[in-house]
Write a protein that holds these residues in place. Structure first.
Motif, PDB file in Angstrom:
ATOM      1  N   GLU A   1       0.864  -1.182   0.000  1.00 52.73           N
ATOM      2  CA  GLU A   1       0.000   0.000   0.000  1.00 52.73           C
ATOM      3  C   GLU A   1       0.896   1.226   0.000  1.00 52.73           C
ATOM      4  OE1 GLU A   1      -2.321   3.330   1.374  1.00 52.73           O
ATOM      5  OE2 GLU A   1      -0.825   2.408   2.666  1.00 52.73           O
TER       6      GLU A   1
ATOM      7  N   GLY B   1       0.921   5.903  -0.826  1.00 55.84           N
ATOM      8  CA  GLY B   1       0.291   7.120  -1.290  1.00 55.84           C
ATOM      9  C   GLY B   1       0.452   7.184  -2.802  1.00 55.84           C
ATOM     10  N   TYR B   2       0.295   8.370  -3.379  1.00 55.43           N
ATOM     11  CA  TYR B   2       0.393   8.505  -4.833  1.00 55.43           C
ATOM     12  C   TYR B   2       1.750   8.041  -5.352  1.00 55.43           C
ATOM     13  CZ  TYR B   2       0.184  10.510  -9.494  1.00 55.43           C
ATOM     14  OH  TYR B   2       0.200  10.675 -10.851  1.00 55.43           O
TER      15      TYR B   2
ATOM     16  N   THR C   1      -7.958   2.824   5.729  1.00 57.25           N
ATOM     17  CA  THR C   1      -6.698   3.551   5.587  1.00 57.25           C
ATOM     18  C   THR C   1      -6.013   3.324   4.241  1.00 57.25           C
ATOM     19  OG1 THR C   1      -5.485   1.737   6.629  1.00 57.25           O
ATOM     20  CG2 THR C   1      -6.266   3.517   8.072  1.00 57.25           C
TER      21      THR C   1
ATOM     22  N   HIS D   1      -4.942   3.490   0.474  1.00 63.25           N
ATOM     23  CA  HIS D   1      -4.934   4.464  -0.622  1.00 63.25           C
ATOM     24  C   HIS D   1      -4.730   3.714  -1.939  1.00 63.25           C
ATOM     25  CE1 HIS D   1      -4.672   8.212   1.812  1.00 63.25           C
ATOM     26  NE2 HIS D   1      -4.151   7.380   2.698  1.00 63.25           N
ATOM     27  N   TYR D   2      -3.469   3.571  -2.334  1.00 66.21           N
ATOM     28  CA  TYR D   2      -3.122   2.836  -3.546  1.00 66.21           C
ATOM     29  C   TYR D   2      -2.641   1.449  -3.155  1.00 66.21           C
ATOM     30  CZ  TYR D   2      -3.393   7.205  -6.084  1.00 66.21           C
ATOM     31  OH  TYR D   2      -3.846   8.365  -6.646  1.00 66.21           O
TER      32      TYR D   2
ATOM     33  N   GLY E   1      -5.844   3.043  -7.081  1.00 65.92           N
ATOM     34  CA  GLY E   1      -6.429   3.495  -5.826  1.00 65.92           C
ATOM     35  C   GLY E   1      -6.754   4.976  -5.861  1.00 65.92           C
ATOM     36  N   TRP E   2      -6.736   5.574  -4.685  1.00 64.13           N
ATOM     37  CA  TRP E   2      -7.161   6.958  -4.514  1.00 64.13           C
ATOM     38  C   TRP E   2      -6.205   7.696  -3.593  1.00 64.13           C
ATOM     39  CZ3 TRP E   2     -10.136   2.622  -4.351  1.00 64.13           C
ATOM     40  CH2 TRP E   2     -11.126   2.501  -5.321  1.00 64.13           C
ATOM     41  N   GLN E   3      -6.100   9.023  -3.802  1.00 66.38           N
ATOM     42  CA  GLN E   3      -5.264   9.837  -2.916  1.00 66.38           C
ATOM     43  C   GLN E   3      -5.877   9.920  -1.521  1.00 66.38           C
ATOM     44  OE1 GLN E   3      -4.396  13.443  -5.342  1.00 66.38           O
ATOM     45  NE2 GLN E   3      -2.294  12.724  -5.080  1.00 66.38           N
ATOM     46  N   ARG E   4      -7.198   9.871  -1.428  1.00 62.65           N
ATOM     47  CA  ARG E   4      -7.868   9.866  -0.118  1.00 62.65           C
ATOM     48  C   ARG E   4      -8.197   8.434   0.257  1.00 62.65           C
ATOM     49  NH1 ARG E   4     -12.661  13.329  -1.055  1.00 62.65           N
ATOM     50  NH2 ARG E   4     -13.468  12.026   0.602  1.00 62.65           N
ATOM     51  N   ALA E   5      -8.042   8.116   1.518  1.00 63.91           N
ATOM     52  CA  ALA E   5      -8.348   6.764   2.004  1.00 63.91           C
ATOM     53  C   ALA E   5      -9.859   6.567   2.127  1.00 63.91           C
ATOM     54  CB  ALA E   5      -7.691   6.539   3.358  1.00 63.91           C
TER      55      ALA E   5
END
Length: 162
Positions: free
Chosen positions: A52, A54-55, A73, A75-76, A131-135
């Motif tokens: 997992e 972040g960006y 929690t 993200h990506y 995934g996403w920048q926000r969890a």
């Protein structure tokens, strides 16, 4: 029963609750082994790992691998492909095509990742993610990732969002 300024009213209704369709049972990761259609001669599938991030994913030595990720929690979720082969004698350029599947088996998304092997390299580690920048956007369940090169599957594995 409801009580208010207009009096008392009573009504009865039926609410039917059915169990959700179970997700397909996870199976052991598919290992393809020797890859005759892979551009680098003698290539062999080793494994797919997940991590997992972040960006921007962490550097190769700083990743924490797992197959279980928290939906609150996460993200990506990144795949990391490991291949081995005899030391390359030429540069090989190719693309890794990844397909992500939802727990119910429908396609979640796909991506194409440009990759290469330089002369002298005895293997390859390649990665990308979705995934996403926000969890908080991952739905619970077991997801499958299939990886392809030149239209042939080279590996498949699973991760679970809990």
């Amino acid at each position: 029963t409801a009580i208010g300024p207009g009096g008392i009213q009573t009504a009865t209704t039926y609410v039917g609750v059915t169990a959700a369709r179970p997700a397909p049972a996870p199976v052991a990761p598919r290992v393809v082994g020797n890859l005759p259609s892979f551009p680098v001669p003698g290539a062999s599938f080793q494994e797919i790992k997940f991590f997992e991030s972040g960006y921007n994913p962490p550097a190769l030595g700083a990743r924490t691998y797992s197959t279980q990720f928290d939906h609150r929690t996460g993200h990506y979720i990144n795949w990391e492909l490991h291949l081995s082969f005899p030391a390359a004698t030429l540069r090989y350029d190719f693309s890794v095509y990844a397909k992500y599947y939802f727990p119910n088996g429908t396609l979640f998304g796909d991506q194409t990742v440009a990759s290469f092997v330089n002369p002298g390299w005895p293997g390859l580690v390649s990665n990308s993610g979705r995934g996403w920048q926000r969890a908080g956007f991952w739905k619970r369940g077991t997801y499958r990732v299939d990886l392809f090169v030149n239209g042939s599957i080279i590996g498949s594995s699973y991760f679970t969002i809990y």
